[in-house]
Scaffold this motif. Structure first.
Motif, PDB file in Angstrom:
ATOM      1  N   GLN A  18       0.694  -1.101  -0.032  1.00  0.00           N
ATOM      2  CA  GLN A  18       0.077   0.041  -0.244  1.00  0.00           C
ATOM      3  C   GLN A  18       0.915   1.325  -0.029  1.00  0.00           C
ATOM      4  OE1 GLN A  18      -2.960   0.003   3.159  1.00  0.00           O
ATOM      5  NE2 GLN A  18      -3.716  -2.237   2.787  1.00  0.00           N
ATOM      6  N   THR A  19       1.937   1.412   0.658  1.00  0.00           N
ATOM      7  CA  THR A  19       2.950   2.379   0.658  1.00  0.00           C
ATOM      8  C   THR A  19       3.405   2.698  -0.840  1.00  0.00           C
ATOM      9  OG1 THR A  19       3.444   1.541   2.881  1.00  0.00           O
ATOM     10  CG2 THR A  19       5.155   3.222   1.761  1.00  0.00           C
ATOM     11  N   ILE A  20       3.652   1.735  -1.854  1.00  0.00           N
ATOM     12  CA  ILE A  20       4.426   1.762  -2.934  1.00  0.00           C
ATOM     13  C   ILE A  20       3.194   2.217  -3.837  1.00  0.00           C
ATOM     14  CG2 ILE A  20       5.142   0.749  -5.079  1.00  0.00           C
ATOM     15  CD1 ILE A  20       6.495  -1.222  -3.098  1.00  0.00           C
ATOM     16  N   ILE A  21       1.817   1.699  -3.623  1.00  0.00           N
ATOM     17  CA  ILE A  21       0.792   2.427  -4.366  1.00  0.00           C
ATOM     18  C   ILE A  21       0.351   3.775  -3.977  1.00  0.00           C
ATOM     19  CG2 ILE A  21      -1.790   2.227  -4.777  1.00  0.00           C
ATOM     20  CD1 ILE A  21      -1.436  -0.870  -4.352  1.00  0.00           C
ATOM     21  N   LYS A  22       0.526   4.117  -2.796  1.00  0.00           N
ATOM     22  CA  LYS A  22       0.173   5.513  -2.138  1.00  0.00           C
ATOM     23  C   LYS A  22       1.490   6.652  -2.792  1.00  0.00           C
ATOM     24  CE  LYS A  22       0.632   8.451   2.046  1.00  0.00           C
ATOM     25  NZ  LYS A  22       0.868   8.398   3.437  1.00  0.00           N
ATOM     26  N   ASP A  23       2.546   5.893  -2.828  1.00  0.00           N
ATOM     27  CA  ASP A  23       3.711   6.876  -3.398  1.00  0.00           C
ATOM     28  C   ASP A  23       3.605   7.106  -4.838  1.00  0.00           C
ATOM     29  OD1 ASP A  23       4.959   6.817  -1.077  1.00  0.00           O
ATOM     30  OD2 ASP A  23       6.529   5.207  -1.648  1.00  0.00           O
ATOM     31  N   ILE A  24       2.872   6.184  -5.737  1.00  0.00           N
ATOM     32  CA  ILE A  24       2.652   6.093  -7.198  1.00  0.00           C
ATOM     33  C   ILE A  24       1.601   7.084  -7.418  1.00  0.00           C
ATOM     34  CG2 ILE A  24       1.910   5.012  -9.204  1.00  0.00           C
ATOM     35  CD1 ILE A  24       3.414   2.579  -8.199  1.00  0.00           C
ATOM     36  N   VAL A  25       0.530   6.766  -6.727  1.00  0.00           N
ATOM     37  CA  VAL A  25      -0.842   8.018  -6.878  1.00  0.00           C
ATOM     38  C   VAL A  25      -0.159   9.357  -6.620  1.00  0.00           C
ATOM     39  CG1 VAL A  25      -2.936   8.364  -5.706  1.00  0.00           C
ATOM     40  CG2 VAL A  25      -2.419   5.962  -6.195  1.00  0.00           C
ATOM     41  N   ALA A  26       0.475   9.534  -5.468  1.00  0.00           N
ATOM     42  CA  ALA A  26       1.061  10.873  -5.125  1.00  0.00           C
ATOM     43  C   ALA A  26       1.859  11.467  -6.307  1.00  0.00           C
ATOM     44  CB  ALA A  26       1.819  10.835  -3.835  1.00  0.00           C
ATOM     45  N   GLY A  27       2.486  10.683  -7.032  1.00  0.00           N
ATOM     46  CA  GLY A  27       3.364  11.087  -7.941  1.00  0.00           C
ATOM     47  C   GLY A  27       2.697  11.511  -9.101  1.00  0.00           C
ATOM     48  N   VAL A  28       1.765  10.756  -9.490  1.00  0.00           N
ATOM     49  CA  VAL A  28       0.753  11.074 -10.738  1.00  0.00           C
ATOM     50  C   VAL A  28       0.187  12.431 -10.323  1.00  0.00           C
ATOM     51  CG1 VAL A  28      -1.081  10.488 -11.957  1.00  0.00           C
ATOM     52  CG2 VAL A  28       0.452   8.724 -11.331  1.00  0.00           C
ATOM     53  N   VAL A  29      -0.223  12.641  -9.135  1.00  0.00           N
ATOM     54  CA  VAL A  29      -0.899  13.775  -8.927  1.00  0.00           C
ATOM     55  C   VAL A  29      -0.253  14.998  -8.987  1.00  0.00           C
ATOM     56  CG1 VAL A  29      -2.264  14.968  -7.296  1.00  0.00           C
ATOM     57  CG2 VAL A  29      -2.830  12.772  -7.755  1.00  0.00           C
ATOM     58  N   MET A  30       1.062  14.817  -8.505  1.00  0.00           N
ATOM     59  CA  MET A  30       1.892  15.714  -8.552  1.00  0.00           C
ATOM     60  C   MET A  30       2.523  16.386  -9.896  1.00  0.00           C
ATOM     61  SD  MET A  30       5.032  15.988  -5.774  1.00  0.00           S
ATOM     62  CE  MET A  30       6.012  14.601  -6.344  1.00  0.00           C
ATOM     63  N   LEU A  31       2.820  15.311 -10.782  1.00  0.00           N
ATOM     64  CA  LEU A  31       3.195  15.397 -12.111  1.00  0.00           C
ATOM     65  C   LEU A  31       2.294  16.320 -12.820  1.00  0.00           C
ATOM     66  CD1 LEU A  31       5.195  12.222 -12.793  1.00  0.00           C
ATOM     67  CD2 LEU A  31       6.118  14.548 -12.587  1.00  0.00           C
ATOM     68  N   PHE A  32       0.980  15.678 -12.826  1.00  0.00           N
ATOM     69  CA  PHE A  32      -0.125  16.259 -13.975  1.00  0.00           C
ATOM     70  C   PHE A  32      -0.619  17.796 -13.044  1.00  0.00           C
ATOM     71  CE2 PHE A  32       0.055  12.253 -15.382  1.00  0.00           C
ATOM     72  CZ  PHE A  32      -0.494  12.411 -16.754  1.00  0.00           C
TER      73      PHE A  32
END
Length: 315
Positions: A143-157
Motif C-alpha cells: 500500500q505504501t508503494i501504491i500511495k507513492d505512485i498515486v501521489a507522484g501522478v497527482v504531483m506531476l499532472f
C-alpha cells in the motif's frame, strides 16, 4: 558370466537424431521465429512510443510557447515573464515525457513477455490468473508503494514541481534533479542527493515558481540617524535598479521598510525586492555588499552582536 545386450540410451539411432533435429528445426521456424519477431516488434514499438511521446510533448511546448507569446502581447507582459513561462512549460513537458516513456516501455515489454511465454508452451491463462491473485496480495502488502505512485501522478499532472525547481519538501531542500512515479530526488546546496518518497511529501515550498523575493534585514545601531539610513537605502535601491546587469533579474521596485523593531542597542530595517525565480540569493548578496559600502562611506554603524552573560541572559 552371461552377457546381456542392453540398449544404450545415450546413443540414439540416426533416425531418432534426425527426428530431434527435425523437431528443433520446425520449432525454430515456427515458435522460435515468432519469439524473434515479438522481441524485434517490442523493440520497434518501444522506439516508436518514445519518439511519439517526445514529439507530442515537443509540440505541446511549441504550442504553449506561442500561446504565451500571444498572451504576453495582449497583457503587455515583458519578455522576462514570457521567458519564465516558456521555461516552466519546457520543464514540465520534459518531466512528463520521461515518466510517460517509462510507463509505455514497461507495458510493451510486459505484453511481449506474456506472448513469449505462450510461444514457449506455457499456459498463460493460469499465469494471468496467478498474476491477478499475486497482484491483489501485493497490492494489500504494498500500500505504501501504491500511495507513492498515486501521489507522484497527482504531483506531476498538477505541475506542483518540475526538474530544475528549487524546493523545500520539509524533509530536504534543494534542486529537483529527478522525478518518477515513486520518489523525488533533490540535490542540496552541499551536494547531497536526497531521495524523498512521493507519498511522504505533505507540503511543498517551490522557490522557482513565478517570482521570488530577495529579503535583507538590517540590524542598525540605536544611535544611527534613521533619516540618513533611509536616504542611503533609497540611493542604493535606485543604483541597483539602474544597473543594466540587474535589469533581467529585478522584477519590481526595491521596497524599504520603516523601523521593524527597536530596543536600547539596536533597531531593524528591511529591504525587499521581487526578482526572477532562483536569483533571490545572488540579489541579497549584492544588496548587502552595496549597503555595507554605502554605510561605511556615510559613517552609519551596524549594531554589535548580542552576547549571553554568565547567568544566561542576553547582554
Amino acid at each position: 558370466m552371461p552377457e546381456f545386450d542392453l540398449p544404450l540410451l545415450a546413443d540414439p539411432s540416426a533416425e531418432a537424431t534426425l527426428s530431434y533435429l527435425d523437431q528443433a528445426l520446425r520449432w525454430l521456424l515456427s515458435n522460435g521465429l515468432m519469439i524473434a519477431v515479438i522481441l524485434v516488434g517490442a523493440a520497434i514499438f518501444t522506439a516508436l512510443a518514445r519518439w511519439l511521446i517526445h514529439r507530442f510533448f515537443r509540440t505541446m511546448i511549441a504550442s504553449s510557447t506561442k500561446l504565451t507569446g500571444m498572451a504576453g502581447s495582449v497583457a503587455k507582459r515583458d519578455r522576462r515573464d514570457q521567458a519564465a513561462s516558456a521555461k516552466r512549460i519546457e520543464q514540465r513537458a520534459s518531466t512528463l515525457s520521461n515518466v510517460a516513456v517509462n510507463v509505455a516501455t514497461l507495458i510493451i515489454w510486459l505484453i511481449a513477455t506474456v506472448m513469449i511465454l505462450d510461444k514457449i508452451g506455457v499456459n498463460i491463462a493460469p499465469v494471468i490468473a496467478s498474476l491477478g491473485v499475486v497482484g491483489l496480495a501485493a497490492g494489500i502488502g504494498a500500500q505504501t508503494i501504491i500511495k507513492d505512485i498515486v501521489a507522484g501522478v497527482v504531483m506531476l499532472f498538477e505541475d506542483i514541481i518540475a526538474v530544475g525547481d528549487v524546493v523545500d519538501l520539509e524533509y530536504a531542500t534543494g534542486t529537483v534533479v529527478n522525478i518518477n512515479l515513486r520518489v523525488t530526488q533533490l540535490r542540496s546546496l552541499d551536494g547531497s542527493l536526497w531521495t524523498v518518497r512521493n507519498g511522504e511529501i505533505i507540503r511543498v515550498g517551490n522557490m522557482s515558481r513565478g517570482y521570488s523575493k530577495a529579503v535583507v534585514v538590517l540590524d542598525l545601531d540605536a544611535g544611527a540617524d534613521d533619516a540618513r539610513v533611509s536616504e542611503v537605502l533609497a540611493r542604493v535601491g535606485e543604483e541597483l535598479t539602474a544597473d543594466p546587469e540587474w535589469d533581467d533579474v529585478l522584477a519590481g521596485q526595491i521596497e524599504v521598510s520603516g523601523i521593524l523593531s527597536e530596543d536600547g542597542a539596536r533597531y531593524q530595517r528591511r529591504v525587499v525586492v521581487t526578482v526572477t525565480p532562483g536569483s533571490q540569493w545572488a540579489t541579497e548578496m549584492e544588496l548587502r555588499r552595496r549597503i555595507r559600502e554605502a554605510f561605511a562611506s556615510e559613517g552609519i554603524s551596524f549594531a554589535l552582536p548580542r552576547f549571553a552573560d554568565t547567568t544566561g541572559a542576553s547582554a
